[in-house]
Design a protein around this motif. Structure first.
Motif, short mmCIF file in Angstrom:
data_model
loop_
_atom_site.label_atom_id
_atom_site.label_comp_id
_atom_site.label_asym_id
_atom_site.label_seq_id
_atom_site.Cartn_x
_atom_site.Cartn_y
_atom_site.Cartn_z
N SER A 27 0.79 -1.31 -0.01
CA SER A 27 -0.20 -0.14 0.12
C SER A 27 1.11 1.18 -0.01
O SER A 27 2.09 1.24 0.54
CB SER A 27 -0.78 0.08 1.31
OG SER A 27 -1.83 0.96 1.23
N ASP A 49 -1.57 -1.46 -4.12
CA ASP A 49 -2.21 -0.18 -4.32
C ASP A 49 -2.67 -0.06 -5.57
O ASP A 49 -1.81 -0.25 -6.56
CB ASP A 49 -1.00 0.96 -3.97
CG ASP A 49 -1.52 2.43 -3.64
OD1 ASP A 49 -2.55 2.62 -3.82
OD2 ASP A 49 -0.33 3.39 -3.49
N THR A 80 -6.39 -2.13 -3.76
CA THR A 80 -6.73 -1.64 -2.52
C THR A 80 -6.31 -0.12 -2.78
O THR A 80 -5.68 0.33 -3.65
CB THR A 80 -6.06 -2.05 -1.22
OG1 THR A 80 -6.40 -1.54 -0.08
CG2 THR A 80 -4.32 -1.89 -1.28
N ASN A 81 -6.76 0.88 -1.51
CA ASN A 81 -6.38 2.04 -1.59
C ASN A 81 -7.25 2.91 -2.56
O ASN A 81 -6.58 3.73 -3.20
CB ASN A 81 -5.11 2.36 -1.54
CG ASN A 81 -4.66 3.91 -0.95
OD1 ASN A 81 -5.23 4.27 -0.18
ND2 ASN A 81 -3.42 4.22 -1.18
#
Length: 110
Positions: A27, A49, A80-81
């Motif tokens: 991330s 990320d 994600t993120n």
């Protein structure tokens, strides 16, 4: 549980990636140094990320995340993120096989 930390790049600063057995968590990064890339092969899960569709100075964008996934070829990948300008439902429908979107409360077994 074995945990290995390694360097990743977050714009102009160093950040940390983590390897938990055969799961990597990346991330807040936009580049993986060559010496850290070795930890990303033969994974069951790559959590990576993916802030936006457009380029960002310190986060992977969609194309860069998918390129890294293709390069290291994990069994499954989780983006994600995700920023608020990404339409979650639209993107979910067009993801390649084995790639999923993270969400609050997501859990999985490894």
């Amino acid at each position: 549980l074995s945990i290995k930390s390694f360097d990743v790049v977050h714009g102009m600063i160093k950040a940390t990636g983590y390897l938990f057995e055969k799961v990597a968590y990346l991330s807040d990064c936009n580049k993986i140094p060559h010496k850290s890339l070795k930890y990303l092969y033969n994974l069951d899960f790559l959590i990576i990320d993916c802030l936006k569709f457009k380029k960002h100075p310190s986060h992977f964008n969609y194309d860069d995340a998918l390129n890294l996934i293709k390069k290291v070829n994990p069994k499954k990948a989780i983006l994600t993120n995700l920023h608020t300008d990404i339409d979650y439902e639209n993107l979910k429908k067009r993801l390649p096989k084995g790639i999923f979107l993270a969400y609050d409360g997501l859990s999985f077994n490894f």
